[in-house]
Design an enzyme around this catalytic site. Sequence first.
Site, PDB file in Angstrom:
ATOM      1  N   VAL A  61      28.043  13.907   6.826  1.00 46.29           N
ATOM      2  CA  VAL A  61      29.230  14.576   7.378  1.00 46.29           C
ATOM      3  C   VAL A  61      28.898  15.864   8.131  1.00 46.29           C
ATOM      4  CG1 VAL A  61      30.837  13.634   5.686  1.00 46.29           C
ATOM      5  CG2 VAL A  61      29.652  15.788   5.186  1.00 46.29           C
ATOM      6  N   TYR A  62      27.669  16.356   8.045  1.00 42.65           N
ATOM      7  CA  TYR A  62      27.334  17.586   8.768  1.00 42.65           C
ATOM      8  C   TYR A  62      27.471  17.336  10.266  1.00 42.65           C
ATOM      9  CZ  TYR A  62      25.158  19.477   4.479  1.00 42.65           C
ATOM     10  OH  TYR A  62      24.906  19.933   3.213  1.00 42.65           O
ATOM     11  N   SER A  63      28.321  18.119  10.881  1.00 46.20           N
ATOM     12  CA  SER A  63      28.603  17.979  12.316  1.00 46.20           C
ATOM     13  C   SER A  63      28.935  16.533  12.665  1.00 46.20           C
ATOM     14  CB  SER A  63      27.422  18.492  13.155  1.00 46.20           C
ATOM     15  OG  SER A  63      27.248  19.871  12.971  1.00 46.20           O
TER      16      SER A  63
END
Length: 349
Positions: A61-63
């Site tokens: 889910v990071y960026s």
Amino acid sequence: MQYRKFGRTGLFVSELCLGTMTFGGASGIWGHIGNLQQSEAESLVGRALDAGINFIDTADVYSEGLSETITGQALKNLKVPRENVVVATKVLGETGKSPNSAGASRYHIMEGVKASLKRLQLDHIDLYQIHGFDPVTPIEETVRALDNLVRQGHVRYVGVSNWAAWQIMKALGIAERQGLARFESLQAYYTIAGRDLERELAPMLQSENVGLMVWSPLAGGLLSGKYGRDTEAEKGSRRTTFDFPPVNVERAYDCIDVMRELAESRKVSVAQIALAWLLHQPVVTSVIVGAKRVEQLDDNIAATAIRLSAEELARLGKVSALPSEYPGWMLERQGGARARRLAESSQRG
């Protein structure tokens, strides 16, 4: 750089782990945390590897997946031998519009690992972590799905992030009872200004030989040295735009006052003292450091050379001590009473 045994396994990881939450940037919180693109990210990855860091942590889910993509491309562009790096990522958060595009269900885990492998351009993930607790999915379903991934060779080890002690113990019990791959690590928030982990989680981790990866070791930049009672934060600094994780600010300032004094006497940064304190804690396996510039990363790396004295650790321990809380104060009372009885019995004997 020192290397530490990863939980109960035979794997060794560097005492610092490169976090990639600053890679990519996007809408929402990611733009506040970091906006590093490919060339900038590669500079950080290359510098980390040169310094001896062999551990990299990211998440799907990071960026919105871009962090994994940039991380994988960086490893490819830098021609990093696969055996030279331990790559960790996570699954749980929402990755699509479907009601099944989130959580720790078998469905989402199996879909998530395929997507992460593709973005990372890898044939396996070294550490696959559940990125939080899913109250809907039975823990046994999650543990069995992760075991399948290990047996299939897609994943080497499995871990968890942001779970309570009782939840982890339940998962460990299921894994032991049914011969499944167990959680070998916990990724959790822990700083000198936020020692809540020491109440239940730390004793459990040490008892069960589960490794600890520390996220946000500078409390979202609060312990970087930029902040203090009489220090006005720089415009645009992270804490002014994204006030997380929650911290008792007055207690944090008490800690910063002592750390600043120690940092000045050693001619190092406040951030290095904060990181060094964590590296002195027996429960810690690896501390995740994120940076936007190589200079920040270099400052963090320098913390590994700091050896705090017993007196310095005592000062830091006193100013950052947790308030007494039940059942801790009762256990201490009972333990102290028993120790006194044993001592008196020994003297009589």
